[in-house]
Enzyme design. Structure first.
Site, PDB file in Angstrom:
ATOM      1  CD  GLU A 333      -2.523   1.221   2.721  1.00 33.27           C
ATOM      2  OE1 GLU A 333      -3.488   1.996   2.834  1.00 33.27           O
ATOM      3  OE2 GLU A 333      -2.134   0.485   3.650  1.00 33.27           O
ATOM      4  CG  HIS A 334       1.332   3.542   2.823  1.00 28.71           C
ATOM      5  ND1 HIS A 334       0.539   2.785   3.668  1.00 28.71           N
ATOM      6  CD2 HIS A 334       0.618   4.655   2.524  1.00 28.71           C
ATOM      7  CE1 HIS A 334      -0.608   3.421   3.869  1.00 28.71           C
ATOM      8  NE2 HIS A 334      -0.589   4.549   3.184  1.00 28.71           N
TER       9      HIS A 334
END
EC number: 1.1.1.23
Length: 441
Positions: A333-334
């Site tokens: 996601e990040h």
């Protein structure tokens, strides 16, 4: 003295590394038949009884004494009042964050386009915003005003006519920051309802809650399950899994910085995932020491420790090239590229929701105020999904205009293909428009 954390250590050189990595990444949302049935029952009740069901469920689940649906509607004046109830610093921070989010998303707007062929045929694409979008915001003191900005502003930039927000107020708890964020973001209507019943109301409409075209925003398992069930009746953004961060570091960043970056996602909940990948084994040891040093100072130490020990990892790789391979395999996601020259590695990154470039770019900046959206694909879905954006609130229609000559020429091709599929009405529909001087078949 606090015991050292039991964060797992993996080495990409081990023959069973792939197996251990798969095990680390595996996560399935709670599959609960009883939850599923309760959600179906709630949706059915809202569809059949509308406002009455919403009032009943709000009394039951949120512990509120509600006389009618009128008690669950917040007027615009209440949002404006919230702006006066937060501190000046909070208001300025919300307004600055909103301005940056709006500026970034303005660049995502897609325009209609067309082109004309030599015979006068016009082909193109018409971009149209959704009529109405529904925003779910978790309620109580744990709700996030930043999520209001990230979900509502792209919709307004896209040109959505009406943004409807639902936010529960359990036991009467109202988060003034959330309401202030809604005011700044341009939310048009607010209902203090939550859970599966709020999702159902947005999807099907009631006497008071307007039916929307798309439902976005995070929520618990009941909300996620309801979104699954109403998909098709309305669009949804995604079914999000636990928050994730993957840090790729060359070993030259302050280990305390990296430890805190890992904490920034681990503090969300016990299932959140924080992973560090580095070719420097000694640096991994330093970060492990920083984790042990800093953990006791954290407000959410228990949650962070559970997350780090259960789903976190420190991964040693051969070199930076292998670190990028691991990052693409994880599709986080990040992704933080905490390295000397992140731009040099960026072309090799294929799968990540958001990429944070350089040692000074903490993931937290993206969560709040950098500008790009913080609603990101999780659980490896960055392989085929994108961050929430203006494009999620716009739809595209194909435009076809045929001149007489164009219809005649295309008709010959369409006729052959249609008859090849034994669809004679298709063929004849096209053939009727072939000019007489070129028919002859």
């Amino acid at each position: 003295m606090t015991a050292p954390t039991a964060i797992r250590r993996l080495n990409a050189a081990d023959p069973d590394f792939a197996h251990h990595l798969d095990h680390l990444l595996s996560w399935e949302s709670v599959s609960d038949d009883s939850v599923n049935q309760r959600v179906l029952d709630i949706i059915k009740a809202v569809r059949e009884r509308g406002d009455a069901a919403l009032v009943e469920f709000t009394q039951k689940f949120d512990g509120l004494e509600v006389a009618s649906m009128a008690d669950l509607i917040l007027p615009r004046e209440r949002l404006e009042l919230a702006l006066t109830r937060i501190t000046v610093a909070q208001r300025e921070a919300l307004e600055k964050a909103a301005a940056r989010v709006r500026s970034y998303h303005e660049k995502q707007k897609q325009d209609s386009w067309s082109y004309t062929e030599a015979d006068g045929t016009v082909l193109g694409q018409k971009v149209t915003p959704l009529d109405r979008a529904g925003l779910y915001v978790p309620g109580g003191k744990a709700s996030y005003p930043s999520s209001v900005l990230m979900n509502a502003i792209p919709a307004k930039v896209a040109g959505v006519t009406e943004v409807v927000m639902v936010v529960p107020t359990p036991r009467g708890e109202v988060n003034e920051l959330v309401l202030a964020a809604a005011c700044i973001a341009g939310v048009d209507r607010v209902f203090t309802i939550g859970g599966a019943q709020a999702v159902a109301a947005l999807a099907y409409g009631t006497e008071s809650v307007p039916q929307v075209d798309k439902v976005v925003g995070p929520g618990n398992i009941y909300v996620a399950t309801a979104k699954r069930h109403v998909f098709g009746q309305v669009g949804i953004d995604m079914i999000a899994g636990p928050s994730e961060i993957l840090v790729v570091c060359d070993g030259q960043t302050d280990p305390d910085w990296i430890a805190m970056d890992l904490f920034s996602q681990a503090e969300h909940d016990e299932d959140a995932q924080a992973i560090l990948v580095s070719p420097d084994a000694e640096f991994l040891d330093k970060v492990a020491a920083s984790i042990d040093k800093l953990l006791p100072t954290m407000d959410r130490a228990t949650i962070i420790e559970t997350s780090i020990n259960g789903r976190g990892a420190l991964i040693h790789v051969r070199d930076m090239a292998q670190a990028i391979e691991v990052a693409n395999r994880i599709a986080p996601e990040h992704l933080e590229l905490s390295v000397a020259d992140p731009q040099a590695w960026l072309p090799q990154i294929r799968h990540a929701g958001a990429i944070f470039m350089g040692r000074h770019t903490s993931e937290a900046l993206g969560d709040y105020c950098a500008g790009p959206n913080h609603v990101l694909p999780t659980s490896g879905t960055a392989r085929f999904s994108s961050p929430l954006g203006v494009y999620d609130f716009q739809k595209r229609s194909s435009i076809i205009f045929c001149s007489e000559a164009g219809a005649s020429e295309l008709g010959k091709t369409a006729s052959i293909l249609a008859r090849g599929e034994s669809l004679s009405a298709h063929a004849r529909s096209a053939e009727y428009r072939i000019k007489d001087d070129v028919k002859g078949n």
